[in-house]
Design a protein around this motif. Structure first.
Motif, PDB file in Angstrom:
ATOM      1  N   UNK A  20       0.816  -1.202   0.000  1.00 34.44           N
ATOM      2  CA  UNK A  20       0.000   0.000   0.000  1.00 34.44           C
ATOM      3  C   UNK A  20       0.856   1.261   0.000  1.00 34.44           C
ATOM      4  N   UNK A  21       2.167   1.101   0.251  1.00 37.74           N
ATOM      5  CA  UNK A  21       3.088   2.222   0.076  1.00 37.74           C
ATOM      6  C   UNK A  21       3.257   2.413  -1.428  1.00 37.74           C
ATOM      7  N   UNK A  22       2.921   3.609  -1.969  1.00 35.45           N
ATOM      8  CA  UNK A  22       2.879   3.792  -3.426  1.00 35.45           C
ATOM      9  C   UNK A  22       4.143   3.333  -4.157  1.00 35.45           C
ATOM     10  N   UNK A  23       5.311   3.603  -3.593  1.00 33.07           N
ATOM     11  CA  UNK A  23       6.559   3.225  -4.251  1.00 33.07           C
ATOM     12  C   UNK A  23       6.691   1.713  -4.385  1.00 33.07           C
ATOM     13  N   UNK A  24       6.049   0.967  -3.487  1.00 31.38           N
ATOM     14  CA  UNK A  24       6.233  -0.484  -3.461  1.00 31.38           C
ATOM     15  C   UNK A  24       4.965  -1.234  -3.875  1.00 31.38           C
ATOM     16  N   UNK A  25       4.131  -0.572  -4.667  1.00 31.57           N
ATOM     17  CA  UNK A  25       2.891  -1.211  -5.103  1.00 31.57           C
ATOM     18  C   UNK A  25       3.173  -2.501  -5.868  1.00 31.57           C
ATOM     19  N   UNK A  26       4.335  -2.563  -6.539  1.00 33.72           N
ATOM     20  CA  UNK A  26       4.687  -3.749  -7.318  1.00 33.72           C
ATOM     21  C   UNK A  26       4.831  -4.998  -6.467  1.00 33.72           C
ATOM     22  N   UNK A  27       5.180  -4.815  -5.184  1.00 35.22           N
ATOM     23  CA  UNK A  27       5.291  -5.967  -4.281  1.00 35.22           C
ATOM     24  C   UNK A  27       3.945  -6.680  -4.205  1.00 35.22           C
ATOM     25  N   UNK A  28       2.876  -5.913  -4.308  1.00 36.13           N
ATOM     26  CA  UNK A  28       1.547  -6.505  -4.273  1.00 36.13           C
ATOM     27  C   UNK A  28       1.278  -7.391  -5.482  1.00 36.13           C
ATOM     28  N   UNK A  29       1.811  -6.981  -6.636  1.00 35.78           N
ATOM     29  CA  UNK A  29       1.645  -7.793  -7.843  1.00 35.78           C
ATOM     30  C   UNK A  29       2.527  -9.039  -7.746  1.00 35.78           C
ATOM     31  N   UNK A  30       3.787  -8.820  -7.379  1.00 37.95           N
ATOM     32  CA  UNK A  30       4.744  -9.922  -7.314  1.00 37.95           C
ATOM     33  C   UNK A  30       4.315 -10.976  -6.288  1.00 37.95           C
ATOM     34  N   UNK A  31       3.773 -10.515  -5.160  1.00 36.66           N
ATOM     35  CA  UNK A  31       3.386 -11.447  -4.100  1.00 36.66           C
ATOM     36  C   UNK A  31       1.908 -11.807  -4.138  1.00 36.66           C
ATOM     37  N   UNK A  32       1.214 -11.399  -5.191  1.00 37.02           N
ATOM     38  CA  UNK A  32      -0.211 -11.698  -5.293  1.00 37.02           C
ATOM     39  C   UNK A  32      -0.463 -13.153  -5.649  1.00 37.02           C
ATOM     40  N   UNK A  33      -1.737 -13.524  -5.638  1.00 38.50           N
ATOM     41  CA  UNK A  33      -2.098 -14.931  -5.843  1.00 38.50           C
ATOM     42  C   UNK A  33      -1.647 -15.446  -7.207  1.00 38.50           C
ATOM     43  N   UNK A  34      -1.650 -14.581  -8.220  1.00 34.18           N
ATOM     44  CA  UNK A  34      -1.320 -15.049  -9.571  1.00 34.18           C
ATOM     45  C   UNK A  34       0.114 -15.574  -9.653  1.00 34.18           C
ATOM     46  N   UNK A  35       1.090 -14.741  -9.269  1.00 35.97           N
ATOM     47  CA  UNK A  35       2.481 -15.183  -9.325  1.00 35.97           C
ATOM     48  C   UNK A  35       2.759 -16.272  -8.289  1.00 35.97           C
ATOM     49  N   UNK A  36       2.114 -16.178  -7.132  1.00 41.16           N
ATOM     50  CA  UNK A  36       2.321 -17.195  -6.105  1.00 41.16           C
ATOM     51  C   UNK A  36       1.927 -18.576  -6.636  1.00 41.16           C
ATOM     52  N   UNK A  37       0.722 -18.662  -7.210  1.00 40.05           N
ATOM     53  CA  UNK A  37       0.258 -19.957  -7.712  1.00 40.05           C
ATOM     54  C   UNK A  37       1.098 -20.432  -8.892  1.00 40.05           C
ATOM     55  N   UNK A  38       1.537 -19.479  -9.723  1.00 43.07           N
ATOM     56  CA  UNK A  38       2.362 -19.828 -10.883  1.00 43.07           C
ATOM     57  C   UNK A  38       3.670 -20.464 -10.414  1.00 43.07           C
ATOM     58  N   UNK A  39       4.299 -19.845  -9.415  1.00 47.23           N
ATOM     59  CA  UNK A  39       5.573 -20.377  -8.903  1.00 47.23           C
ATOM     60  C   UNK A  39       5.362 -21.705  -8.193  1.00 47.23           C
ATOM     61  N   UNK A  40       4.240 -21.843  -7.485  1.00 45.74           N
ATOM     62  CA  UNK A  40       3.968 -23.114  -6.789  1.00 45.74           C
ATOM     63  C   UNK A  40       3.825 -24.237  -7.810  1.00 45.74           C
TER      64      UNK A  40
END
Lengths: 254, 123
Positions: free
Chosen positions: A70-90
């Motif tokens: 939710x910190x604007x500079x680190x919004x990408x962490x939300x994408x990287x750690x979101x369900x989509x990439x998480x499930x893809x890596x799993x």
């Protein structure tokens, strides 16, 4: 002016910023692991713990619900750690997994999912009752939240629970998920969590996909596919059992 | 080519998610039932088809291997976006319910593991 440009570049390339940030965080964690703990605490365990602390800070600083992202500079962490990439890596970790180990533990794995849902539900329900809740819907919703933070709101919504109770069930599920991430590497030696067979059972009993993903990453990444395999069925099983059979059970008792 | 591996991985994940979603609809629950697990089984089956012509080339494997290696960093990012503040502000009841559920589940792992192993020891 330079800072302004920097901010613009980092925000415009949010996902890349997240890669760099997480890369630095992992590097720092492995440094801490090697220098401060002499390798006793695994680097990835430290990285996950630091991630959770930062998430806590992010939540306090911004008042948002997505931790550090939710910190604007680190919004990408939300994408990287979101369900989509998480499930893809799993799914990718399944590559090279031992099919025979999966087949051999099939039955006990399925069994552990049902036991895991019922066990967490009953314990969550008992805690709710001991805190003075007597309404079967509230007790069921909180018990479902102790399964995972998805089962809680799904159950609560299906039964028509109040938003305050649903929020409590989410908090119980989040506590479980965070604790599984942090606690697993420490209890793993004592509970024999060092082979595919026990990892399958662990995934089925714990059920929280994020908790299992984080807990096994910090313990032994080779075990990830086995734990994730059973954990992925847990939330569905919880959403199936909690508002139906388990709710009827609670209503019969209270 | 690397993209073949990434494409295969994506195909498996989407098929798994689709089946999991349909399973949820059929059972009547608002959740994806086992989508990731089904995707994993599909990837295992497709990459182990056996016949030499169908085997993945090493470069294709790198497309899958990269994402497998990105697993821990992605999990670290996942940890950093959890709603930890909400977990801690839910009050004692939520915390105790979560802690007790985890403790009981941990305690049951060795019991079930012995149960399923049936004296058969593999290390």
């Amino acid at each position: 002016m330079i800072l302004e440009s920097l901010r613009r570049v980092l925000e415009a390339n949010a996902l890349i910023t997240a890669f760099m940030f997480v890369g630095a965080l992992v590097w720092l964690s492995y440094l801490i692991s090697a220098k401060l703990t002499r390798g006793h605490v695994h680097g990835s365990a430290i990285a996950i713990a630091l991630g959770l602390v930062l998430a806590w800070y992010g939540g306090l600083a911004t008042g948002g619900s997505r931790g550090l992202s939710d910190v604007p500079l680190l919004a990408g962490v939300g994408v990287m750690g979101g369900a989509m990439f998480r499930d893809f890596a799993i799914v990718a970790t399944a590559f090279g997994a031992d099919i025979r180990a999966l087949k051999r533990a099939g039955l006990v794995g399925a069994f552990s999912i049902v036991i895991g849902v019922v066990l967490s539900f009953v314990i969550g329900g008992i805690v709710a009752v001991s805190f003075g809740y007597t309404d079967p819907i509230a007790v069921t919703t909180i018990g479902a939240g102790a399964a995972t933070y998805i089962v809680g709101p799904v159950t609560g919504t299906a039964l028509g629970a109040g938003t305050d109770v649903i929020a409590l069930s989410v908090a119980a599920g989040l506590t479980k998920s965070v604790l599984v991430m942090i606690g697993t590497p420490f209890v793993a030696p004592r509970i024999g969590l060092n082979n595919p067979h026990s990892a399958l059972i662990y995934g089925g009993l714990m059920g929280t996909t994020s908790g299992v993903a984080g807990g096994l990453a910090a313990t032994d990444p080779k075990l990830v596919p086995y734990g994730a395999m059973t954990a992925t069925f847990y939330t569905g099983m919880g959403c199936l059992l909690a508002p139906s059979v388990l709710y009827l059970g609670v209503r019969a008792i209270l | 080519m690397v993209i073949y591996g990434v494409g295969l991985l994506s195909f498996c994940m989407l098929v798994g998610m689709l089946v999991g979603d349909l399973l949820g609809v059929v059972i009547g629950v608002e959740a994806n039932v086992g989508g990731v697990g089904i995707a994993m089984i599909l990837l295992l089956v497709l990459s182990n088809l056996g016949s030499r012509e169908a085997a993945l080339s090493p470069i294709t494997e790198r497309g899958v291997g990269f994402w497998s290696a990105m697993y821990i960093p992605i999990v670290v990012a996942m940890a950093a976006r959890q709603n930890v503040a909400a977990a801690l502000s839910g009050g004692w009841m939520a915390i105790i319910a979560g802690v007790a559920a985890v403790a009981a589940s941990f305690a049951l792992i060795p019991v079930l593991a012995r149960f399923g192993q049936g004296g058969h020891n593999d290390s």
